[in-house]
Motif scaffolding. Structure first.
Motif, short mmCIF file in Angstrom:
data_model
loop_
_atom_site.label_atom_id
_atom_site.label_comp_id
_atom_site.label_asym_id
_atom_site.label_seq_id
_atom_site.Cartn_x
_atom_site.Cartn_y
_atom_site.Cartn_z
N GLY A 1 0.75 -1.10 0.05
CA GLY A 1 0.07 -0.14 0.05
C GLY A 1 0.97 1.18 0.04
O GLY A 1 0.27 2.33 0.18
N TYR A 2 2.05 1.02 -0.41
CA TYR A 2 2.86 2.28 -0.34
C TYR A 2 2.45 3.35 -1.34
O TYR A 2 1.85 3.09 -2.30
CB TYR A 2 4.21 2.02 -0.86
CG TYR A 2 5.27 1.35 0.05
CD1 TYR A 2 5.10 1.23 1.25
CD2 TYR A 2 6.43 0.63 -0.46
CE1 TYR A 2 6.12 0.71 2.23
CE2 TYR A 2 7.22 0.08 0.13
CZ TYR A 2 7.09 0.08 1.57
OH TYR A 2 8.02 -0.42 2.35
N ILE A 3 2.45 4.63 -0.85
CA ILE A 3 2.01 5.76 -1.47
C ILE A 3 2.93 5.91 -2.74
O ILE A 3 2.50 6.11 -4.13
CB ILE A 3 1.91 7.14 -0.81
CG1 ILE A 3 0.80 6.88 0.31
CG2 ILE A 3 1.72 8.19 -1.83
CD1 ILE A 3 -0.50 6.46 -0.02
N ALA B 1 3.37 4.62 -13.30
CA ALA B 1 3.63 3.31 -13.79
C ALA B 1 2.57 2.00 -13.19
O ALA B 1 1.83 1.67 -13.67
CB ALA B 1 4.98 2.92 -14.01
N ARG B 2 2.66 2.52 -11.94
CA ARG B 2 1.75 1.41 -11.01
C ARG B 2 0.28 1.62 -11.28
O ARG B 2 -0.63 0.70 -11.35
CB ARG B 2 2.20 1.51 -9.71
CG ARG B 2 1.42 0.31 -8.80
CD ARG B 2 1.90 0.63 -7.24
NE ARG B 2 1.50 2.03 -6.66
CZ ARG B 2 1.49 2.14 -5.44
NH1 ARG B 2 2.16 1.19 -4.74
NH2 ARG B 2 1.47 3.11 -5.21
N GLY B 3 -0.09 2.87 -11.54
CA GLY B 3 -1.51 3.03 -12.00
C GLY B 3 -1.89 2.51 -12.96
O GLY B 3 -3.12 2.46 -13.27
N GLN C 1 -3.07 2.17 -6.81
CA GLN C 1 -3.41 2.62 -5.63
C GLN C 1 -4.34 3.96 -6.22
O GLN C 1 -4.07 4.47 -7.08
CB GLN C 1 -2.41 3.06 -4.85
CG GLN C 1 -1.65 1.98 -4.43
CD GLN C 1 -2.18 0.78 -3.47
OE1 GLN C 1 -2.97 1.28 -2.40
NE2 GLN C 1 -2.23 -0.25 -3.82
N PRO C 2 -5.33 4.32 -5.23
CA PRO C 2 -5.95 5.55 -5.55
C PRO C 2 -4.96 6.96 -5.89
O PRO C 2 -5.41 7.55 -6.85
CB PRO C 2 -6.80 5.71 -4.13
CG PRO C 2 -7.00 4.57 -3.61
CD PRO C 2 -5.80 3.84 -3.86
N ALA D 1 -12.08 7.31 -4.03
CA ALA D 1 -13.28 7.39 -2.94
C ALA D 1 -12.66 8.64 -2.12
O ALA D 1 -11.28 8.88 -2.10
CB ALA D 1 -13.15 6.22 -2.16
N ALA D 2 -13.38 9.07 -1.22
CA ALA D 2 -12.82 10.04 -0.13
C ALA D 2 -11.68 9.43 0.84
O ALA D 2 -12.13 8.26 0.99
CB ALA D 2 -14.16 10.66 0.62
#
Lengths: 653, 368, 142
Positions: free
Chosen positions: A329-331, A431-433, A439-440, A502-503
């Motif tokens: 879950g790293y940003i 790239a991960r997106g 991740q969001p 999401a929020a």
């Protein structure tokens, strides 16, 4: 030596530390010229910190490594703390992870804003031109550019406000004391902002000083002071106060009382507001005027991230280490991007890291091997200082790219120089997106890059290409983008329907909800006396610092419990390092190739690109394993690399 | 509280002072008007500053004058073996306590003529600037970082000159030298054992070079923001402050941080915090057993506090690491061990309020 | 938190000094002397409470109680706040300087007719007059 350098900046100012830049420009016959080869980047100060760390109590190491750099103080301290925790097998509480996230995040926001306004802006903003501005028109511009932003005096800026700023500047000029603004390259043809735009930016330069003072209060509530807040191995030293600290209940307790928590909340809100209302729109304003800088300052195009900011939502149990146990879950993800596939994230493999001292003032390992092999000692054989100038005015002190010329070593990954820092962060997130593990925040990055950078000007974008992110301007843009992402992570953000995110409540709220929980692992200090419970021979800690990948390695003595060996591999070392064994230039050096200078005596263009990296030279220089003994092999569970050996992953120090 | 002031039992000298009040002269008010600074806001600022500096309030007009003079005092700030933490700290002090209109010391109170991290000029233009401002006389030279003893070692070179030569030349015409931070004051981290680069403090280097000029050490890693600017303003308005034997202004370094620490009560009466995050640490009990060096460290952290009075190390749960004292990195504690978590040896610093060696192996209690 | 200057302000005019500490008595004596001096020479005096040696919370409170409150109170609001309160003794003023966060920066006892910070300054008044005249000269003055 190649052609004699005719562009020299020494000292490079508005950076942390001491740096000299040399380059050769092919003269254009009109006082300017073009740099056709890579430049030369040399650090000229050394302290020898890792040597000082030997034989010390490992619990103290964070305080030493903090002082590697007073700008990057939090990340160096936390990297050390994580390395020791890893070495002795201590997990930390949820609160410790939440607070560490907030402290590192606050450092990103603080550093990046201050970098833009106080270290970098004067490369783009002409203070002398600002003095010609019309305050009424500047106020109108502020309303368009910065909308609802109320400066620190709490009112929307009007003409009178900008007149006050003008008065301050006029005062400097009228008394002939320009102070910090003296001798700038004012009036240089490369300055392009209008007087009103210049004045607006100058006013934000001043506002940001006051703002910065407010946001570091987050560090002082948790750490007791800033710079160099206090940390502790095993968690955080701060703990929730037994009392509220309100005016009728002020006896004893700690800084984490009602007032302290309110201070943090205010600091968090101010961070977000300033980024949204000032920093981001200002960068976009500057970018619009300086679009051609998306064509200068590219590095080789290889990028590296260790990863940072575990998602607290993933940290389900008390006493885990979010930074290591929850890498998914790293940003900012861990990984590598190669020049031939800029949208593909490749897993990071620590075995591929080497260091190189072929051009650094150290003895040993100049064959590009692991630094754990061979000897490394301070060895200055550069030119002597204090020799004055030649009769023709040229310098007697000249560094030679074929010799040793810097106190920074050259780390390499798979033998390649790598750029680290905000550009690497945004590219890895981008790239991960595009993968199943998006991740969001990755989606937001992709959305913002499209909206602000790629969209045509008619739609309010800059109309630039994705590839052009690898540039001087791209680096500045990516820095503000990640600042926004992180400020929102701390403060929370609303849902984004267009991008499908999401929020998010934000780290502060998550911490606040859990604030009564544990802050420190009570087993920590006893574990130091139980080497049989230490899981590894060499502890490894990392953070992804504002300037990029940062790692510390610590080897403890199993009898005395003291430090046998300590190494740091630091972000600015990757970027600012010299050539390697095969003569491949470091990122700073490579980025200077192709620069067109209007005036060789006023190398503003070179400064723009060097500053776009946010040099932190104090960080980059330290040493060394002076005894040079090979490190013992050890298993390290770290992020996407399941098992690697520290002896292999040992990199530059 | 300053040690210059009467002790608890001596009330013969009250800190009251008579004057024509704190009226500003016309020139000062005129300047404030020009600068767009509210006069009353500024009076409040000066009252707070005088209080901080332990100056009589009658000195407020002089402080105000010094801070608004049309010709600002020149300050040259040079960095050597340092980490930029001291400058970061100083940047946090641009106002005495937040505030917006007096947002910048750098624009309004001093002329910061050379400071590599903030100045617009670079390279040759920066060097020219340094030469021209140090060719004048009477400036305050602020130095952070230690300096390698040998000019030819290569451990510090900037602008093609060694640290020794740069310092020597800049000190030549300075009216006052201020060593900011523990590295400049006492050698600090670079000088920690085994001192790999032969780092010297500014005072040591001055002795080596035979420079005799007034020197003030403002130690701390980093020093408290208000202390850095407070010392400079004190000098500008009042001249040399009273210094201790380590050349630190007694107004800030006269007491130990222990003396003003709110946790002191339990140092004397117990109980003590035994671990981070234990119930006693949440209650704000003394951190002596966790290695606090407060009783042997002279600084104003617990009185002035940090970042506009938000907190200080002990308030945030961590003991003092002793960063304002010489060689604090190598300080020997109980059992002759170095370390920030090793309690100080009983008996050390006894005269500074530490109990005798029968104390503090237990739950507190000052029985000397 | 535990700084003497952060101690809550809660004057209780009814309370007698009773067993006031020697320090309180000393301060009050000092106030009396300087008040007398003012009447003679018009020389204003300021006592800086932060410069008091180790004044503890109880002493501080009893000093505050002893001086109590008088007829006048005023507030300067200029980013920071300064609270000015006459004590029960005319010409003896309790002045509290607060920072933006409301924390106390310093506290003073001033012995004078009116604390300087309350007075308007002629230069500021001239500037105000100029602005007022300008506003009146505008086509449609507010």
């Amino acid at each position: 030596m190649a052609a004699t350098p005719n562009v020299i900046i020494d000292p490079v100012t508005r950076i942390e530390g001491h740096l000299r830049i040399q380059a050769h420009a092919v003269p254009d016959g009109m006082g300017g010229g073009t740099i056709t080869d890579p430049g030369l980047s040399a650090s000229t100060m050394v302290r020898g910190l890792e040597k000082i760390l030997q034989g010390r109590d490992p619990r103290d190491a964070w305080a030493f490594t903090q002082r590697i750099c007073g700008v990057c103080t939090v990340v160096h301290g936390l990297t050390s703390v994580r390395a020791v925790e890893h070495a002795i097998g201590i997990k930390v509480s949820k609160n410790a992870d939440y607070i560490r996230n907030m402290m590192i995040g606050a450092q990103y926001v603080h550093d990046h804003v201050m970098h833009f306004y106080h270290l970098h802006a004067l490369d783009w903003v002409d203070v002398v031109s600002a003095m010609k501005a019309n305050p009424t028109r500047t106020a109108a511009l502020a309303r368009i550019n910065n909308g609802t932003y109320k400066p620190n005096n709490g009112a929307l800026p009007n003409a009178a406000y900008f007149q006050t700023v003008l008065n301050k500047l006029n005062n400097l000029v009228s008394r002939g004391q320009l102070g910090l603004f003296a001798n700038g390259y004012w009036g240089h043809s490369a300055y392009k902002l209008s007087p009103e735009e210049n004045l607006l930016l100058v006013s934000h330069y001043l506002e940001a000083l006051a703002w910065a003072r407010e946001v570091v209060k987050l560090h002082s509530v948790f750490g007791g002071k800033d710079p160099h807040p206090n940390l502790v191995v095993g968690g955080m030293p701060c703990t929730l106060s037994s009392n509220t600290g309100t005016i009728n209940d002020d006896k004893g307790g700690t800084s984490l009382n009602t007032a302290g928590l309110a201070t943090i909340k205010t600091a968090v809100a101010r961070m977000k507001a300033f980024v949204d209302q000032v920093y981001l729109p200002d960068v976009l304003l500057v970018a619009k005027r300086y679009k051609e800088w998306a064509d200068f300052g590219a590095t080789a195009g290889n990028f590296l991230c260790y990863g940072e900011f575990p998602d607290p939502a993933l940290v389900k149990r008390e006493f885990t280490d979010g930074a290591i146990d929850y890498p998914a879950g790293y940003i900012i993800p861990q990984g590598v991007i190669w020049a031939d596939a800029p949208t593909t994230l490749v897993p990071f493999d620590e075995k591929m890291v080497t260091e190189n001292v072929a051009h650094a003032w150290y003895l040993g390992s100049d064959t590009g091997e692991h630094p754990s092999v061979g000897e490394t000692e301070l060895y200055y054989d550069g030119p002597l200082p204090d020799q004055g100038r030649n009769p023709d005015g040229t310098s007697k002190y000249m560094l030679d790219e074929n010799a040793r010329y810097s106190w920074i070593k050259s780390p390499r990954y798979d033998s390649q120089p790598m750029e680290v820092g905000p550009l690497a962060h945004i590219l890895t997130m981008h790239a991960r997106g595009g993968t199943a593990n998006a991740q969001p925040t990755d989606k937001l990055v992709r959305g913002y890059v499209q909206q602000f950078w790629i969209n045509p000007t008619a739609q309010g974008g800059l109309g630039l290409t994705f590839t052009q992110l690898n540039s001087t301007l791209g680096r500045i843009f990516c820095r503000v983008l990640e600042t926004k992402i992180i400020a929102d992570q701390i403060a929370g953000r609303a849902a984004d329907r267009t991008l499908g995110t999401a929020a998010y409540a934000g780290w502060y709220q998550l911490y606040y909800n859990n604030k009564a929980g544990a802050y420190w692992n009570p087993n920590t200090f006893t574990r130091l006396q139980q080497p049989n419970l230490w899981p590894v021979q060499v502890g490894f800690g990392f953070t992804e610092a504002p300037r990029g990948a940062l790692g510390h390695w610590v080897k403890l003595n199993r009898v005395s419990g003291l430090i046998d060996n300590y190494q740091c591999v630091v972000a600015s070392q990757w970027n600012a390092g010299p050539r390697d064994l095969v003569g491949a230039p470091g990122p700073y050096e490579e980025a200077l190739r192709g620069h067109v200078l209007a005036d060789l005596k006023q190398p503003l263009e070179v400064l723009r690109t060097i500053h776009s990296f946010d040099p932190c030279i104090g960080c980059a220089v330290h040493i060394v394993d002076p005894d040079g003994k090979p490190l013992v092999q050890v298993d390290v569970n770290h992020g996407v690399c399941s098992t690697t050996r520290v002896s292999d992953m040992r990199c530059a120090s | 509280m300053s040690t210059d002031l009467p002790s608890r039992s001596d009330y013969s000298h009250m800190p009251a002072d008579s004057s024509d009040g704190v009226t500003f002269d016309e020139a000062t008010v005129e300047r404030l008007l020009q600068l767009g600074i509210s006069r009353r806001r500024f009076m409040s600022y000066c009252a707070g500053l005088a209080s901080l500096l332990a100056l009589p309030q009658s000195m407020v007009p002089r402080l105000a004058q010094a801070a608004t003079s049309t010709t600002l005092p020149a300050v040259v700030y040079m960095s050597f073996q340092e980490c930029t933490g001291c400058l970061e700290s100083m940047v946090n002090s641009f106002a005495f306590s937040g505030g917006t209109t007096i947002d910048n010391l750098i624009l309004n109170m001093i002329s910061l003529d050379y400071q590599e991290t903030l100045m617009a000029a670079a390279g040759d233009q920066a060097e020219e600037r340094l030469l021209s401002v140090t060719a004048q006389s009477g400036y305050v030279l602020v130095v952070d970082g230690s300096i390698p003893a040998r000019w030819d070692s290569g451990y510090f070179i900037s602008g093609e000159r060694s640290g020794v030569a740069r310092f020597r030349d800049a000190a030549k015409n300075a009216a006052l030298l201020v060593a900011v931070g523990t590295c400049a004051s006492f050698g600090g981290l670079p000088k920690a054992d085994p001192n790999p680069t032969d780092a010297l403090s500014i005072g040591e280097l001055m002795a080596d070079l035979g420079i005799s000029k007034p020197l003030i050490n403002v130690s701390g890693c980093p020093p408290i923001p208000e202390v850095i600017t407070g010392v400079i303003l004190y000098y500008l308005s009042q001249g040399m402050p009273t210094l201790d034997s380590l050349r630190r202004p007694t107004v800030f370094y006269g007491d130990t941080v222990h003396e003003d620490c709110y946790r002191k009560e339990s140092f004397e009466e117990g109980p003590l915090a035994r671990a981070f995050d234990d119930p006693n640490s949440r209650k704000g009990k003394c951190l002596y057993m966790l290695g606090c060096k407060g009783p042997v460290t002279h600084n104003a952290c617990s009185r002035v506090r940090w970042n506009q009075g938000i907190s200080f190390p002990m308030m945030s749960g961590h003991g003092c690491i002793g960063c304002a004292e010489p060689d604090f990195w190598d300080r020997l504690n109980r059992n002759n061990e170095k370390g920030f978590y090793i309690p100080i040896a009983a008996g050390s610093g006894h005269s500074r309020g530490l109990p005798c060696d029968t104390c503090h192996d237990d739950n507190g209690g000052d029985d000397d | 938190m535990t700084r003497l200057s952060d101690i809550p302000v809660q004057a209780d005019p009814g309370e007698s000094r009773g067993n006031a500490s020697p320090l309180v008595t000393a301060v009050l004596n000092n106030v009396a002397d300087t008040l007398a001096q003012f009447l003679e020479s018009r020389l204003a005096t300021v006592i800086d409470l932060r410069a008091m040696p180790q004044m503890d919370a109880a002493t501080y409170q009893s000093l505050k109680n002893a001086l109590s409150v008088g007829e006048v109170s005023a507030k300067v609001e200029a980013d920071v706040t300064v609270e000015i309160r006459e004590t029960q003794y005319a010409g003896v003023w309790w002045v509290t300087h607060r920072n933006e966060q409301g924390g106390i920066v310093t506290e003073l006892i001033e012995i004078t007719e009116i604390p300087d910070i309350l007075k308007a300054h002629a230069i500021d008044m001239r500037a105000g007059l100029q602005r007022l005249r300008q506003a009146l000269a505008e086509p449609s003055p507010v």
